[in-house]
Motif scaffolding. Structure first.
Motif, PDB file in Angstrom:
ATOM      1  N   UNK A  64      83.223  22.909  11.179  1.00 39.84           N
ATOM      2  CA  UNK A  64      82.475  24.142  10.811  1.00 39.84           C
ATOM      3  C   UNK A  64      81.822  24.761  12.163  1.00 39.84           C
ATOM      4  N   UNK A  65      82.280  25.837  12.455  1.00 38.68           N
ATOM      5  CA  UNK A  65      81.596  26.810  13.718  1.00 38.68           C
ATOM      6  C   UNK A  65      80.435  26.489  13.894  1.00 38.68           C
ATOM      7  N   UNK A  66      79.973  26.108  15.317  1.00 42.61           N
ATOM      8  CA  UNK A  66      78.346  25.795  15.722  1.00 42.61           C
ATOM      9  C   UNK A  66      77.400  26.819  15.273  1.00 42.61           C
ATOM     10  N   UNK A  67      77.891  28.131  15.573  1.00 45.10           N
ATOM     11  CA  UNK A  67      77.177  29.250  15.089  1.00 45.10           C
ATOM     12  C   UNK A  67      76.732  29.283  13.602  1.00 45.10           C
ATOM     13  N   UNK A  68      77.774  29.106  12.648  1.00 45.94           N
ATOM     14  CA  UNK A  68      77.541  28.964  11.426  1.00 45.94           C
ATOM     15  C   UNK A  68      76.474  27.723  11.053  1.00 45.94           C
ATOM     16  N   UNK A 111      61.638  21.655   9.454  1.00 46.19           N
ATOM     17  CA  UNK A 111      62.124  21.093  10.776  1.00 46.19           C
ATOM     18  C   UNK A 111      63.534  21.031  10.918  1.00 46.19           C
ATOM     19  N   UNK A 112      64.181  21.728   9.952  1.00 42.49           N
ATOM     20  CA  UNK A 112      65.762  22.182  10.148  1.00 42.49           C
ATOM     21  C   UNK A 112      65.648  22.995  11.362  1.00 42.49           C
ATOM     22  N   UNK A 113      64.951  23.649  11.696  1.00 49.01           N
ATOM     23  CA  UNK A 113      64.875  24.528  12.762  1.00 49.01           C
ATOM     24  C   UNK A 113      65.299  23.792  14.217  1.00 49.01           C
ATOM     25  N   UNK A 114      65.053  22.379  14.303  1.00 52.66           N
ATOM     26  CA  UNK A 114      65.534  21.667  15.404  1.00 52.66           C
ATOM     27  C   UNK A 114      66.741  21.551  15.624  1.00 52.66           C
ATOM     28  N   UNK A 115      67.848  21.874  14.302  1.00 48.11           N
ATOM     29  CA  UNK A 115      68.995  21.719  14.337  1.00 48.11           C
ATOM     30  C   UNK A 115      69.595  23.174  14.174  1.00 48.11           C
ATOM     31  N   UNK A 116      68.674  24.277  14.245  1.00 45.02           N
ATOM     32  CA  UNK A 116      68.932  25.586  14.310  1.00 45.02           C
ATOM     33  C   UNK A 116      68.726  26.099  15.449  1.00 45.02           C
ATOM     34  N   UNK A 117      67.425  26.942  15.598  1.00 46.39           N
ATOM     35  CA  UNK A 117      67.284  27.621  16.743  1.00 46.39           C
ATOM     36  C   UNK A 117      66.859  26.933  18.222  1.00 46.39           C
ATOM     37  N   UNK A 123      73.430  25.092  23.161  1.00 40.38           N
ATOM     38  CA  UNK A 123      74.652  25.781  22.974  1.00 40.38           C
ATOM     39  C   UNK A 123      75.087  27.010  23.754  1.00 40.38           C
ATOM     40  N   UNK A 124      74.118  27.855  24.036  1.00 35.01           N
ATOM     41  CA  UNK A 124      74.457  28.930  24.812  1.00 35.01           C
ATOM     42  C   UNK A 124      74.646  28.840  26.241  1.00 35.01           C
ATOM     43  N   UNK A 125      73.760  27.968  26.780  1.00 36.14           N
ATOM     44  CA  UNK A 125      73.868  27.774  28.298  1.00 36.14           C
ATOM     45  C   UNK A 125      73.222  26.294  28.630  1.00 36.14           C
ATOM     46  N   UNK A 184      72.304  35.688  15.583  1.00 37.99           N
ATOM     47  CA  UNK A 184      72.390  34.502  16.325  1.00 37.99           C
ATOM     48  C   UNK A 184      73.833  34.263  16.734  1.00 37.99           C
ATOM     49  N   UNK A 185      73.859  33.609  17.648  1.00 33.53           N
ATOM     50  CA  UNK A 185      75.186  33.196  18.309  1.00 33.53           C
ATOM     51  C   UNK A 185      74.904  32.217  19.112  1.00 33.53           C
ATOM     52  N   UNK A 186      75.986  30.768  19.075  1.00 31.28           N
ATOM     53  CA  UNK A 186      75.899  29.836  19.787  1.00 31.28           C
ATOM     54  C   UNK A 186      76.827  29.806  20.730  1.00 31.28           C
TER      55      UNK A 186
END
Length: 195
Positions: A64-68, A111-117, A123-125, A184-186
């Motif tokens: 699954x794409x990281x951004x998704x 807490x899912x934000x820790x695997x999101x935002x 991921x970006x840099x 959002x984009x990773x």
């Protein structure tokens, strides 16, 4: 990322500051009970964090794409507390301990934000992740000052927990979800100067 960090912090800081008072005044729990149940959301978050991390890693390893994956996790992190706050703010005649359970579940799922935002910076840099997080976290600290004070002001003015505590948080969770899903984009970014 800046706006989404602001939105998540609004819900986090206002609830962290005002839930003990809400439990005491609105749910009529005594001060000891209110203090004890106020630690339930952070404790439940510890459990949810490990589930979120495993889910995100499994999805990425399955292709699954990281951004998704980041969008899914952040949506869970925002929509769960928004739904639970909406249920808690309605006059459904729920017993106090059910309201405590609903709010605990919703806030724990944030807490899912820790695997999101929070993973998106890396991921970006990987090179500049700490700087990116520093920027978004600086703006994310503003609700700790403004949100907590505004909640108190609204509570004094309206005498309504739904309007003062829940409505602003729900607003920021929902608009944060829309912004996250739209932008959002990773995708890795190269911020280094090109020679």
């Amino acid at each position: 990322m800046i706006y989404v960090h602001f939105c998540g912090s609004w819900g986090h800081y206002t609830c962290l500051s005002w839930l003990p008072t809400y439990f005491s005044e609105e749910l009529s729990l005594n001060l000891t009970e209110a203090a004890w149940v106020s630690i339930l959301p952070p404790l439940a978050s510890i459990f949810v964090t490990s589930i979120a991390a495993q889910l995100a890693d499994n999805l990425i390893s399955r292709g699954v794409e990281t951004t998704m994956v980041r969008k899914i996790c952040q949506s869970i992190a925002f929509l769960s507390p928004a739904i639970c706050m909406t249920i808690s703010s309605l006059d459904l005649g729920l017993p106090p301990w059910e309201v405590v359970g609903i709010l605990t579940g919703g806030l724990a799922l944030s807490s899912f934000a820790l695997s999101g935002l929070y993973c998106t910076h890396q991921d970006m840099s990987p090179e500049y992740a700490s700087i990116l997080l520093g920027i978004t976290n600086t703006v994310g600290a503003i609700p700790g000052i403004v949100g907590v004070a505004l909640t108190g002001y609204l509570l004094d003015s309206t005498h309504s927990w739904s309007i003062s505590l829940f409505a602003p948080s729900i607003f920021f969770y929902l608009t944060g979800t829309v912004v996250w899903l739209a932008f959002a984009s990773s995708k890795p970014q190269n911020f280094s100067e090109q020679n």
